[in-house]
Design a protein around this motif. Structure first.
Motif, PDB file in Angstrom:
ATOM      1  N   VAL A   5     -33.151 -36.818  38.377  1.00 46.69           N
ATOM      2  CA  VAL A   5     -33.687 -36.017  37.275  1.00 46.69           C
ATOM      3  C   VAL A   5     -35.161 -36.357  37.175  1.00 46.69           C
ATOM      4  N   CYS A   6     -35.999 -35.365  37.379  1.00 41.25           N
ATOM      5  CA  CYS A   6     -37.435 -35.596  37.496  1.00 41.25           C
ATOM      6  C   CYS A   6     -38.178 -35.032  36.287  1.00 41.25           C
ATOM      7  N   GLY A   7     -39.426 -35.480  36.153  1.00 44.39           N
ATOM      8  CA  GLY A   7     -40.274 -34.968  35.089  1.00 44.39           C
ATOM      9  C   GLY A   7     -39.913 -35.497  33.717  1.00 44.39           C
ATOM     10  N   MET A   8     -39.466 -36.744  33.647  1.00 44.49           N
ATOM     11  CA  MET A   8     -39.109 -37.363  32.373  1.00 44.49           C
ATOM     12  C   MET A   8     -40.343 -38.023  31.742  1.00 44.49           C
ATOM     13  N   ALA A  22     -27.027 -39.957  36.238  1.00 43.70           N
ATOM     14  CA  ALA A  22     -27.972 -39.691  37.330  1.00 43.70           C
ATOM     15  C   ALA A  22     -28.260 -41.003  38.067  1.00 43.70           C
ATOM     16  N   ASP A  23     -28.679 -40.878  39.307  1.00 42.26           N
ATOM     17  CA  ASP A  23     -28.961 -42.059  40.133  1.00 42.26           C
ATOM     18  C   ASP A  23     -30.426 -42.467  40.075  1.00 42.26           C
ATOM     19  N   TRP A  24     -31.292 -41.466  40.080  1.00 45.33           N
ATOM     20  CA  TRP A  24     -32.733 -41.695  40.073  1.00 45.33           C
ATOM     21  C   TRP A  24     -33.357 -40.900  38.928  1.00 45.33           C
ATOM     22  N   MET A  25     -34.483 -41.403  38.405  1.00 49.99           N
ATOM     23  CA  MET A  25     -35.233 -40.690  37.388  1.00 49.99           C
ATOM     24  C   MET A  25     -36.697 -40.663  37.810  1.00 49.99           C
ATOM     25  N   GLY A  26     -37.296 -39.482  37.758  1.00 53.50           N
ATOM     26  CA  GLY A  26     -38.665 -39.322  38.227  1.00 53.50           C
ATOM     27  C   GLY A  26     -39.669 -39.229  37.098  1.00 53.50           C
ATOM     28  N   PHE A  27     -40.809 -39.918  37.285  1.00 62.82           N
ATOM     29  CA  PHE A  27     -41.887 -39.943  36.304  1.00 62.82           C
ATOM     30  C   PHE A  27     -43.185 -39.528  36.995  1.00 62.82           C
ATOM     31  N   ILE A  28     -43.853 -38.544  36.442  1.00 66.77           N
ATOM     32  CA  ILE A  28     -44.993 -37.931  37.113  1.00 66.77           C
ATOM     33  C   ILE A  28     -46.296 -38.576  36.642  1.00 66.77           C
ATOM     34  N   PHE A  29     -47.009 -39.176  37.586  1.00 68.24           N
ATOM     35  CA  PHE A  29     -48.275 -39.837  37.309  1.00 68.24           C
ATOM     36  C   PHE A  29     -49.460 -38.998  37.794  1.00 68.24           C
ATOM     37  N   VAL A 175     -29.030 -35.443  51.301  1.00 63.11           N
ATOM     38  CA  VAL A 175     -28.358 -36.569  50.648  1.00 63.11           C
ATOM     39  C   VAL A 175     -28.493 -36.523  49.127  1.00 63.11           C
ATOM     40  N   GLY A 176     -29.143 -35.486  48.594  1.00 60.99           N
ATOM     41  CA  GLY A 176     -29.293 -35.447  47.149  1.00 60.99           C
ATOM     42  C   GLY A 176     -29.990 -34.195  46.658  1.00 60.99           C
ATOM     43  N   ILE A 177     -30.043 -34.078  45.324  1.00 63.78           N
ATOM     44  CA  ILE A 177     -30.685 -32.942  44.681  1.00 63.78           C
ATOM     45  C   ILE A 177     -31.654 -33.452  43.614  1.00 63.78           C
ATOM     46  N   ASP A 178     -32.641 -32.613  43.316  1.00 63.66           N
ATOM     47  CA  ASP A 178     -33.684 -32.949  42.363  1.00 63.66           C
ATOM     48  C   ASP A 178     -33.665 -31.911  41.237  1.00 63.66           C
ATOM     49  N   LEU A 179     -33.441 -32.357  40.014  1.00 66.37           N
ATOM     50  CA  LEU A 179     -33.341 -31.460  38.860  1.00 66.37           C
ATOM     51  C   LEU A 179     -34.546 -31.679  37.964  1.00 66.37           C
TER      52      LEU A 179
END
Length: 203
Positions: A5-8, A22-29, A175-179
């Motif tokens: 899950v990205c853009g948190m 969720a397995d990974w969490m994305g943070f936008i710098f 191997v995965g998806i990005d939401l």
């Protein structure tokens, strides 16, 4: 399959999403992104891998931000070189190189091949001048032309209505998806009910 899950950004929302499985969490710098987190995360989740998203960032600043925010994975969306990717791997980060895909053009095999030996994952997103987050899909069928050895995550405009289509998508290296934006009520704020429903149906 990895669910990222990205853009948190917002602390309360990060805490809620952390509980959804969720397995990974994305943070936008990337400062030009509407989902830019600033220099320091308000809350550092512990039960997921923390992914920092960067675009053509100064290497020293990137490493400083990665250390300060205890990032596990670095996702590079700009024109970063294979040499930089390799150098970041050598500092014990997992590295994702993102590629913007335009369905009307051939799959960029010559480009991805340059990064085969220096990235842990690729991410295939819809091409945009804003380096992602457009909410638009590309034709996933073009990925059948990807014959590389690096595993990848599927990204680009995945929405709550796409769960069955995503489940049908098949590639030996996926191997995965990005939401991200398809689950937002506003930039960087995710609808946790929609995410929970999607994740449950997907798994």
């Amino acid at each position: 399959m990895i669910i990222k899950v990205c853009g948190m950004r917002e602390e309360a929302n990060v805490r809620e999403v952390e509980q959804l499985g969720a397995d990974w969490m994305g943070f936008i710098f990337y400062p030009k992104s509407p989902r830019y987190v600033g220099k320091t995360l308000a809350y550092l989740p512990e039960s997921v891998k923390k992914v920092g998203i960067f675009v053509n960032e100064d290497t020293d600043r990137l490493l400083t931000l990665a250390e300060k925010n205890r990032l596990d994975i670095l996702q590079l969306h700009g024109d970063e070189s294979p040499e930089l990717c390799k150098a970041l791997q050598e500092k014990d980060f997992l590295v994702i190189k993102a590629f913007g895909i335009t369905t009307e053009k051939p799959f960029p095999s010559e480009l991805t091949e340059r990064y085969e030996d220096c990235c842990d994952y690729f991410l295939f997103d819809t091409h945009t001048d804003l380096y992602g987050g457009s909410g638009r899909k590309f034709g996933w069928e073009i990925l059948s032309d990807y014959q590389g050895g690096t595993p990848f995550l599927l990204s680009g405009g995945i929405s709550p209505e796409d769960v069955e289509e995503v489940k049908r998508f098949s590639h030996p290296k996926c191997v995965g998806i990005d939401l991200n934006s398809g689950f937002e009520t506003s930039p960087a704020v995710k609808n946790t009910q929609l995410l929970q429903k999607f994740i449950s149906a997907f798994r």
